[in-house]
Design an enzyme around this catalytic site. Sequence first.
Site, PDB file in Angstrom:
ATOM      1  N   GLN A  42      40.296  89.298  29.711  1.00  0.00           N
ATOM      2  CA  GLN A  42      39.542  90.511  30.058  1.00  0.00           C
ATOM      3  C   GLN A  42      40.483  91.713  30.170  1.00  0.00           C
ATOM      4  OE1 GLN A  42      37.921  88.633  33.593  1.00  0.00           O
ATOM      5  NE2 GLN A  42      35.844  88.677  32.772  1.00  0.00           N
ATOM      6  N   GLU A  69      29.365  97.688  42.695  1.00  0.00           N
ATOM      7  CA  GLU A  69      30.029  96.543  43.315  1.00  0.00           C
ATOM      8  C   GLU A  69      31.407  97.031  43.747  1.00  0.00           C
ATOM      9  OE1 GLU A  69      31.932  92.172  42.402  1.00  0.00           O
ATOM     10  OE2 GLU A  69      32.081  93.814  40.992  1.00  0.00           O
ATOM     11  N   ASP A  86      29.971  96.993  37.680  1.00  0.00           N
ATOM     12  CA  ASP A  86      30.901  95.927  38.015  1.00  0.00           C
ATOM     13  C   ASP A  86      32.256  96.509  38.425  1.00  0.00           C
ATOM     14  OD1 ASP A  86      31.403  93.020  37.884  1.00  0.00           O
ATOM     15  OD2 ASP A  86      32.818  93.537  36.300  1.00  0.00           O
ATOM     16  N   ARG A  89      24.054  98.130  37.664  1.00  0.00           N
ATOM     17  CA  ARG A  89      24.883  97.545  38.702  1.00  0.00           C
ATOM     18  C   ARG A  89      26.285  97.630  38.101  1.00  0.00           C
ATOM     19  NH1 ARG A  89      28.753  93.249  38.608  1.00  0.00           N
ATOM     20  NH2 ARG A  89      28.891  92.269  40.625  1.00  0.00           N
TER      21      ARG A  89
END
Length: 554
Positions: A169, A243, A201, A199
Amino acid sequence: MINDLWYKNAVIYCLSVATYMDANGDGIGDFEGLMRRLDYLQGMGVTAIWLMPFQPSPCRDDGYDIADYYGVDPRYGTLGDFVEFAEGCKQRGLRLLIDLVVNHTSNEHPWFQESRRDPHSKYRDWYVWSKKKPKSANSGVVFPGVQKSTWDYDVVAKAYYFHRFYDFQPDLNTSHPEVQAEILKIMGFWLQLGVSGFRMDAVPFVIAQKGRDIAKPQEQYDMLRTFSQFLNWRKGDAIILGEANVLPGTDMQYFGNSGDRIQMMFNFEVNQHQFLALATGDSRPLVKAMQATKRRPATAQWGQFLRNHDELDLGRLTEKQRESVFAEFGPDPEMQLYNRGIRRRLAPMLQGDRRRLELAYSMMMTLPGTPVIRYGDEIGMGDNLKLPERNCARTPMQWSTEPNAGFTKSDKPCMPVISDGPYGFPHTNVAAQRRDPTSLLNWMERIIRMRKEVPEIGWGDFSFVSTGTSQVLAVRYHWRNNSVLCVHNLSAEPREVRLKLRADDEADCELVNLLSDEHSHPEKGAVHRLLLEPYGYRWYRVCGLDYLLRRSAI
Ligand code: GLC
Ligand code: CA
């Protein structure tokens, strides 16, 4: 205003397309299957759905490694299926939120492939490279144990790249204007297809400075204003639910003092302390956490939740507090993750005790904010600790007693369905609970209905009412001359408490029970005597005499 800020009094339900419902029988959930379950979701009363990542992805981190931001992974259907689904939500008045994972891409994303292959490509600077291995390479890992460093060598680029999470990632260079423009483009794309927001991340990492020479990365909060301004220009009612597992002192930086940054954040502080309260029966640390996160702009909102798709992070608690939560809810090492959290689902943590499940949910729904429910928790689904890491709590939805819980006609579901024990699908499934008026599912439907009818919780200001014992938490909400009182007994013993309503004109105030017929008349001096059963809870509307006369039927 009230209707415009829809997220102030919403009930959000989070699910993963892959494990919800498989329509074509290949073992993988899909949009067509999810479409068939929209009436179920509407019937339960939730008002918004948050979809976890469904874009094309090698799926090495459950889709949080995206290889194309403008598509749907063919396993789940087509972009056309997504649009049908979005329309299905709209027809039922359900808002749709999707995950926005832009801190990093998959290493298979064409941008990264270009970036590593060609130093002159425009994508080179979209990621974070260093010729030499930075000194900080072994610090700041998010997944200790499964992730060794935050910088890895790429043989093609002959350089090190930065990755806050897994090595597959690579972090996007989010400070780069072109990357920021691309993030806006991605948001614009999905807005056009009908979503009401994102949402977001890993927000703290998205806005952190990144690079080899950065010893102490600063947060670039202005980025958040750029994102939310863009949303407002394109679609006035779209939001970002961030988040951001950050300390309470920095919350306002994320919301912005005038509410000009992100609209919503998950309240991790309260989440951890609610579990502490449930484990110890002592509400005091939770009260502190609620006070610490009380301040927020009028247009901002907390997302309150119990469990999510990750481990229950207990990093905010003291060593001693963490030990007591582990001892109560995750005593075996296999239930824990990275020594800092618990990877189980809610029902098994509470030993399937219906009283404690209701208490936990009733509390969560009456915390200041908007509740976020994880799929499967409405029927008390369990976990499969044999599955690695966080996968144990990501098993397919249990619909019926049919093979594989009715999730798929295939005998090879993408993730094993829980089939044994009390949480196995023969016992725990939607079909059976739908028919049983006393089931958890039907309880959940009633409590959601009631939560929506009490906008004071989403909109109002709260204060604590003394009960004389830290085992009974009483929170009072005020909003527009209305007031509700929510009382929760954290103890396994019955508790009698005496509450005093404070204002002068409250001497005759009745506490009208919103969930049963058992109302409370004040004794002398606005004192109410309440008898709560073990783990008992009450939702009351505080009603003056004139109010009762005005609304003769309650
Ligand atoms: C967030 C997600 C988590 C994922 C990580 C990397 O923390 O909740 O599931 O692994 O980001 O994208
Ligand atoms: Ca399928």
